[in-house]
Design a protein around this motif. Structure first.
Motif, PDB file in Angstrom:
ATOM      1  N   ARG B 282       0.840  -1.200   0.000  1.00  5.90           N
ATOM      2  CA  ARG B 282       0.000   0.000   0.000  1.00  5.90           C
ATOM      3  C   ARG B 282       0.872   1.246   0.000  1.00  5.90           C
ATOM      4  O   ARG B 282       1.794   1.361   0.802  1.00  5.90           O
ATOM      5  CB  ARG B 282      -0.879   0.013   1.249  1.00  5.90           C
ATOM      6  N   ASN B 283       0.592   2.182  -0.917  1.00  3.45           N
ATOM      7  CA  ASN B 283       1.353   3.433  -0.913  1.00  3.45           C
ATOM      8  C   ASN B 283       0.712   4.389   0.101  1.00  3.45           C
ATOM      9  O   ASN B 283      -0.323   4.074   0.689  1.00  3.45           O
ATOM     10  CB  ASN B 283       1.431   3.994  -2.337  1.00  3.45           C
ATOM     11  N   PRO B 284       1.298   5.524   0.330  1.00  2.00           N
ATOM     12  CA  PRO B 284       0.770   6.445   1.351  1.00  2.00           C
ATOM     13  C   PRO B 284      -0.684   6.844   1.102  1.00  2.00           C
ATOM     14  O   PRO B 284      -1.399   7.211   2.030  1.00  2.00           O
ATOM     15  CB  PRO B 284       1.695   7.662   1.220  1.00  2.00           C
ATOM     16  N   HIS B 285      -1.152   6.739  -0.160  1.00  7.37           N
ATOM     17  CA  HIS B 285      -2.559   7.067  -0.414  1.00  7.37           C
ATOM     18  C   HIS B 285      -3.479   5.884  -0.153  1.00  7.37           C
ATOM     19  O   HIS B 285      -4.676   5.961  -0.415  1.00  7.37           O
ATOM     20  CB  HIS B 285      -2.740   7.518  -1.880  1.00  7.37           C
ATOM     21  N   GLY B 286      -2.897   4.793   0.310  1.00 11.48           N
ATOM     22  CA  GLY B 286      -3.714   3.627   0.597  1.00 11.48           C
ATOM     23  C   GLY B 286      -3.990   2.766  -0.610  1.00 11.48           C
ATOM     24  O   GLY B 286      -4.803   1.859  -0.548  1.00 11.48           O
ATOM     25  N   GLU B 287      -3.326   3.057  -1.728  1.00  9.89           N
ATOM     26  CA  GLU B 287      -3.548   2.232  -2.909  1.00  9.89           C
ATOM     27  C   GLU B 287      -2.434   1.211  -3.049  1.00  9.89           C
ATOM     28  O   GLU B 287      -1.303   1.474  -2.675  1.00  9.89           O
ATOM     29  CB  GLU B 287      -3.574   3.119  -4.174  1.00  9.89           C
ATOM     30  N   GLU B 289       0.408  -0.794  -4.828  1.00 11.99           N
ATOM     31  CA  GLU B 289       1.292  -0.689  -5.986  1.00 11.99           C
ATOM     32  C   GLU B 289       2.316  -1.794  -5.929  1.00 11.99           C
ATOM     33  O   GLU B 289       2.660  -2.287  -4.853  1.00 11.99           O
ATOM     34  CB  GLU B 289       1.943   0.693  -6.063  1.00 11.99           C
ATOM     35  N   HIS B 550      -1.861  -4.887   4.129  1.00 14.35           N
ATOM     36  CA  HIS B 550      -0.876  -3.840   3.875  1.00 14.35           C
ATOM     37  C   HIS B 550       0.067  -4.301   2.792  1.00 14.35           C
ATOM     38  O   HIS B 550       0.461  -3.519   1.931  1.00 14.35           O
ATOM     39  CB  HIS B 550      -0.108  -3.514   5.154  1.00 14.35           C
TER      40      HIS B 550
END
Lengths: 160, 686, 431
Positions: B282-287, B289, B550
């Protein structure tokens, strides 16, 4: 599916003729009697016979294809069956069949456009000593000549 | 001891059981009498006339497949007369069989080809017109090419006798006789494909395999089906790292040639477009990658180490699909690495109570083979044909071959009813009363196997075992569990013993720091209460659970790894890697790599090494290596004294023939053929 | 008024089974009873089952369906003490080309057959019977139903028959067009509601027949012969025929004769005399060319083979069969290619398809003969017809394959000239 009261009565008796749990035995007779009334062995009839005889429809379907008198498509009101097997062949059975075909304008297992007649070249029907023979529906006609056949067919046409 | 007779076959003096069929006696003595319609285990047909042999002092050639051997019989199976007769029969067969071998799927594996090669009907005197009939598609997986059919009736029999389905019949007569499906132009059946497999020619072909390859271009990898718990061996045909076909024509494994739709066709999830092929973070935006394996391992190791260091609360949920080695390694990781007892898996049968109730009597555990040999089989609260198709097949074969008695006590109609000497319908929860009503009948049986589903739990299991034990006859049991390695997951210790938390407790806890889910989907119909937990998921697909993670790690499926699994009857078998899917790793390698990253010493994470440890440490798993190494099934003896009750829920997934948890969702074939609902479960997996 | 028969009887006949044919209301129970009817049943009621069977054995009666198996022996195979119900099944599927006698026995004298069935019931300890009648004979099914109803109404069927304490129920069962159902085990499958596929033997129907129960299966004429055998004694019946070939039988003669018909003669009656004197000889003074002695399944006889007595053993001696009693006479103008084709068309149409050699062989042979008859014949076809027939002979599941092969082999062996003539005619056209 229900049949005429007379046939229903016949079927009720028929199912009693076989021992307990052997209703499957009624499949072939039931099909042929029902076909006479319905006109053909339709998918609905297969399901109905299966239900009454307590077998899967597949087991009825198998039987339908096996017996040459069972038809999936309706035959004519008068089903003209001409025997051409050897006894008849020797005394003009084949010519009789060809004559019938010309007369009715249809070939083997075909139906006239008005649905009145159908024609079938059949195997030995057990009239060898009185050949050539024709069976129209369930009526036997012995020693048939092309002329006699014409009279028969014309007579049936008129009756209609 | 049966009476023996002396006879001579091809000059060889042979002793055989009186009345045995000549074709079998010859075969057992290394002489093959060829046949199309004769098929071991199925009813006799005597239709193909290929097995004609010469018996001295009988004028006509005799039919080898129906001829009982008798004393003094002198038989020639390959004399000139016999060979000429076979050649003549083959010449007849080839009159309407299209010679489209170059485009026929069966080419190279065709028994007709082999037979013509052997008896040399290479030249045909047939110069008349052949009859062509168009090919028909009967279902997503079954195609029928009538002109190729030689009418050996194997398909009709295997469907009717073997499967108990009876979806195929014969219509018409004479030369236009044709195999027909049960709905005139389409099939409604188990879609098991047994008819295709057993077809000696290319008349029945498989929707998924047809025109894909020539058989000799494939490698054949025998492994264990990854769907239900019956442990069928499926032989995967592999070409260029793609699985093209599943079957078991070599009759290896406990299942012989049996396979259901899943074992034969449902390998296609392997190549589903949504297969995870890269670790996701999860990247900091919650998506999500993609990330690299090394970054993912580092991140996980750091999070695990930190949580462990601060005495955090771990929850570990394992899988009923992963191997014994993976399950063993996972529980070792949890118990030794994290020091947690919170480890569990989706338990689908009450093995804990069952093992406890048997209190150490390993000989009361039935094998899959016992269902074929027992004098009687009692099925309690389960739809075997839907959920355990192989066990159902075994019981049916037992009836056919040994006149076994089947009893069924269920809440709804089941296929076993068709053969059962007694079928008892009970309301849910009334199973034990139903069983009790059979007491007198069961007492009169020689021996019995009791097979029970998840409706028998806790005290119910104890009562059922007590009932069986009170019958005064030898009784064995099978506690039904779903999925390919539920039994192994239990045996390896993916259970919350000694006060650990169950799956349900883990999900309900508000203070989990880490939730590690390996090959399971507990959040499919549930929520995770611990909103701050660090969630790691290893799976093939982006499941409901993976979506909460996560970090998601793309795992290899059972067809992509080596290791062992334990079937519903406790028999251990080896998986063999068939293909590799780019970007994935086996769960064992993933766990090993995380351990290494954490500098934990949990031993070498090679399947064989872990299995050696299992054999040493897990009770009853010290099975003979030669058996498992050669593809055999070794029964385990896991019972060892009392087993404490476990917290949490036991519930079967209620899968049908056409569902198999999340894997079935990604099998195009299974989704294409869903049509025959399990009567007991209304066709919906629970 | 006496009933007009399909053909005039001949004074040379020995009318035993057909004794009542032509009597007024011959099909009625009253006529039957007034003319010796049910005397045999009453007598059989006083006999032990073994005595009944012994009497049938003494009569040297052989099955009139075609195979000619000794009837008494067949009766003795039914395990009388079996705990299973035992059934009597009448094979009234008369379909063998050239055969039309069972029709008359049912039409003119149904109660004779019913009495025969009842006597078999006594001998077998059987209480239920089925008359399997080919579907084409619907009028006979209705006719038999009426006869059966009459027998029930007057206490000759049902419970406590004629106060003897013996119960028997009898039913008709319609076929639906399948020659193969004349084969006894295929008939049983058909009676069970299945496709008429022959069964593996053993077990024989006597042990496991319809619904896997002991079953006695005989032809219409065989059952019809039983009353006279019991009434007058087996020895008297046997004496009518030749050794091992007891009694009289109904022969159906058709084809090129002046007086085709069904005539009853003793076994062993001379064939030429039958053709010449009973059937009135060949029309137009033409010469005899060939005879089908007993239905189309039999090897065909050349004219010079026909000077023989008609019994099972004499026909077997010259490589043919007395079969079902369907004799077809062919004069010198007959084209044997057409005969061979018509016969093979029949067998290809009627092959049940169960086994490969019959299914594929009959169709292949039909195609060759059709091409030959259409003018596409080749010299090698004649040998091929023989070879392919021999590849069927003795290798098929049931006798239908043999029935197709035997006449064909006999035709290509004995009448190769007819094929050569066709080829020669064709070559002349080509030139």
């Amino acid at each position: 599916m229900t049949f005429s009261p007379k046939l229903e009565e016949k079927f009720a008796k028929m199912l009693q003729a076989y021992p307990e749990g052997r209703k499957r035995s009624a499949v072939v007779p039931m099909l042929i009697y029902a076909q006479d009334e319905v006109g053909a062995v339709t998918p609905e009839l297969i399901d109905e016979v299966a239900r009454r005889c307590e077998v899967p429809p597949l087991q009825v379907d198998e039987v339908v294809g096996y017996y040459s008198m069972l038809h999936r498509k309706p035959m004519g009101k008068y089903h003209v069956q001409v025997c051409t097997n050897i006894s008849c062949l020797l005394v003009g059975g084949m010519e009789l069949y060809e004559h019938a075909s010309k007369k009715l304008g249809i070939g083997h297992k075909q139906v006239t456009s008005d649905g009145q007649f159908s024609l079938e070249e059949v195997e030995c029907m057990g009239a060898c000593s009185w050949a050539p023979a024709v069976e129209i529906n369930y009526d036997f006609y012995h020693h048939i000549t092309p002329e006699k056949l014409d009279q028969l067919i014309d007579g049936l046409r008129k009756a209609h | 001891m049966a009476e023996l007779v002396n006879l001579t076959i091809n000059g060889q003096a042979i002793q055989a059981e009186k009345g045995a069929l000549l074709i079998e006696v010859a075969r057992q003595n290394g002489m093959e009498i060829p046949a199309f319609c004769y098929y071991e285990g199925l009813t006799l047909q005597a239709a193909c006339r290929m097995c004609l042999v010469e018996v001295e002092k009988t004028p006509k050639l005799q039919v080898g497949c129906t001829l009982p051997v008798a004393d003094g019989m002198v038989v020639h199976t390959e004399s000139e007369t016999v060979r000429a007769a076979r050649k003549g029969t083959l010449e007849f067969l080839l009159t309407n069989h299209p010679l489209d071998c170059p485009v026929c799927d069966k080419g190279g594996e065709c028994e007709l080809q082999d037979m013509v090669f052997r008896y040399g009907a290479g030249e045909s005197r047939f110069t008349e017109r052949k009859v062509h009939v168009d090919e028909q598609q009967w279902s997503p997986v079954v195609f029928f090419d009538a002109p190729r059919c030689i009418l050996c009736y194997r398909c009709v029999r295997v469907c009717n006798e073997g499967m108990g389905v009876g979806a195929l019949g014969v219509s018409n007569r004479g030369v236009i006789s044709e195999i027909v499906p049960n709905h005139h132009d389409y099939l409604e059946c188990d879609e098991c494909g047994a008819c295709i497999d057993i077809c000696p020619v290319g008349a029945l072909t498989s929707g998924s395999y047809r025109y894909q390859t020539r058989p000799w271009e494939m490698n054949h990898v025998g492994t264990i089906c990854t769907h239900c718990g019956d442990g069928c061996r499926t032989t995967l045909g592999v070409r260029d790292d793609h699985i093209i076909r599943g079957n078991n024509r070599d009759h290896s494994g406990i299942n012989g040639e049996f396979l259901c739709v899943k074992g034969r066709y449902a390998f296609d999830f392997v190549e589903h477009a949504e297969r995870l092929q890269s670790p996701m973070v999860r990247n900091p935006h919650g998506e999500f990658e993609p990330t690299s394996w090394s970054k993912a391992f580092t991140a996980i190791a750091e999070a695990f180490t930190a949580a462990h260091a601060r005495g955090g609360k771990f929850g570990v949920i394992g899988s009923n699909h992963t191997t014994n080695e993976e399950n063993y390694f996972l529980q070792k990781f949890a118990r030794e690495g994290f020091g947690t007892k919170n480890i569990d898996h989706h338990r689908t049968g009450d093995l804990a109570t069952f093992f406890d109730a048997l209190s150490g009597r390993n000989d009361a555990l039935a094998t899959a083979g016992d269902l074929y040999t027992a004098k009687a089989v009692l099925v309690v609260g389960a739809d075997l044909a839907q959920q355990h198709p192989f066990l159902s097949y075994q019981a049916r074969a037992n009836v056919r071959h040994h006149n076994a008695h089947i009893y069924a006590v269920t809440t709804g109609p089941v296929r076993e009813d068709n053969q059962a000497v007694a079928s008892i319908r009970v309301p849910a929860g009334g199973e034990l009363d139903g069983v009790e009503s059979l007491r007198d009948k069961l007492k009169a049986e020689g021996d019995l196997v009791i097979v029970f589903g998840d409706s028998i739990q806790g005290d119910g299991v104890r009562k059922l075992v007590a009932f069986g034990d009170s019958l005064g006859i030898p009784v064995k049991y099978v506690c039904l569990v779903d999925y390919s390695n539920s039994r192994g997951a239990f045996d390896m210790g993916l259970i919350p013993r000694d006060g650990g938390m169950s799956v349900q407790q883990m999900l309900a806890a508000k203070d989990l720091d880490v939730l590690w889910v390996v090959g399971a989907n507990p959040l499919k119909n549930a929520a995770l209460a611990s909103s701050n937990a660090f969630v790691i998921v290893q799976d093939l697909f982006m499941t409901e659970t993976a979506k909460h993670a996560h970090i998601v790690l793309p795992a290899a499926s059972a067809y992509e790894k080596n290791g062992t699994v334990t079937n519903v009857c406790g028999e251990v078998q080896k998986l063999k890697q068939a293909v590799k899917v780019m970007g994935t790793k086996t769960d064992l390698e993933i766990m090993g790599s995380i351990a290494k990253e954490m500098k934990l010493n949990l031993g070498i994470w090679l399947p064989d090494k872990v299995f050696a440890e299992i054999r040493k440490n897990v009770h009853g798993y010290d099975v003979p290596l030669p058996v498992v190494d050669t593809g055999g099934a070794a029964p385990t003896m896991p019972l060892n004294g009392r087993v404490a009750a476990l917290p949490g829920v036991v519930q079967s997934a209620g899968d049908t023939l056409f569902t198999s948890g999340s894997m079935s969702r990604y099998s195009k074939i299974l989704n294409a053929v869903i049509e025959s609902p399990g009567a007991l479960y209304g066709g919906k997996g629970r | 008024m006496p009933k007009k028969l399909y053909n005039e009887p001949s004074p040379l006949e020995t009318r035993v089974l057909s004794a009542r044919f032509g009597l007024e209301n011959s099909e009625s129970l009253a006529t039957y009873v007034a003319n010796d009817g049910f005397k045999a049943f009453r007598k059989a009621r006083e006999m032990k089952p073994e005595q009944i069977i012994e009497e049938v054995k003494t009569s040297a009666l052989r099955g009139r369906g075609g195979a000619g198996f000794p009837t008494g022996l067949k009766w003795s195979f039914v395990p009388r003490s079996s705990p299973k119900p035992k059934y009597i099944v009448v094979n009234a599927d008369e379909s063998e080309p050239g055969t039309c006698k069972d029709r008359l026995l049912m039409e003119y004298d149904p109660h004779q057959m019913i009495e025969g069935i009842l006597i078999a019931g006594l001998a077998m300890d059987s209480h239920k019977g089925y008359i399997y009648i080919r579907g084409e004979y619907r009028y006979l099914i209705d006719h038999m139903d009426r006869a059966i109803a009459e027998a029930y109404a007057q206490g000759y069927l049902g419970k406590n028959i004629l106060g003897t304490g013996f119960d028997f129920d009898l039913y008709t069962h319609s076929g639906a067009g399948a020659y193969e159902c004349g084969e006894e085990t295929a008939l049983l499958d058909s009676l069970e509601g299945k496709r008429g596929i022959p069964r593996m033997k053993p077990p024989f129907p006597a042990v496991a027949g319809v619904w896997a129960c002991p079953t006695l299966l005989n032809n219409v004429e065989t059952f019809s012969a039983i009353p006279v055998i019991i009434r007058d004694g087996g020895a008297a019946f046997a004496a009518l025929g030749t050794p091992k070939n007891g009694g009289t039988r109904l022969l159906c003669i058709s084809g090129h004769v002046n007086k085709p018909g069904v005539y009853e003669v003793p076994l062993g009656y001379p064939m030429l005399k039958f053709i010449e004197e009973i059937a009135g000889g060949i029309p137009g003074g033409k010469k005899l060319k060939a005879v089908v002695p007993g239905g189309s399944s039999c090897p065909i006889l050349k004219a010079d083979e026909c000077d023989i007595p008609m019994d099972y053993d004499s026909l077997a001696k010259i490589g043919s069969m007395l079969g079902s009693g369907g004799m077809v006479v062919m004069d010198e103008t007959t084209d044997m290619v057409k005969v061979a084709l018509r016969i093979m068309r029949f067998y290809a149409h009627e092959s049940c398809g169960w086994c490969i050699p019959c299914r594929e062989g009959t169709t292949w042979l039909r195609k060759i003969l059709q091409r030959f008859d259409d003018g596409g014949g080749r010299h090698e076809d004649v040998a091929l017809l023989g070879e392919l027939s021999k590849n069927m002979l003795g290798r098929t599941f049931c006798a239908l394959g043999d029935a197709a092969a035997m006449p064909t082999i006999s035709i290509v062996d004995k009448f190769a000239d007819d094929f050569e003539k066709r080829l020669a005619a064709r070559e002349m056209v080509a030139v």
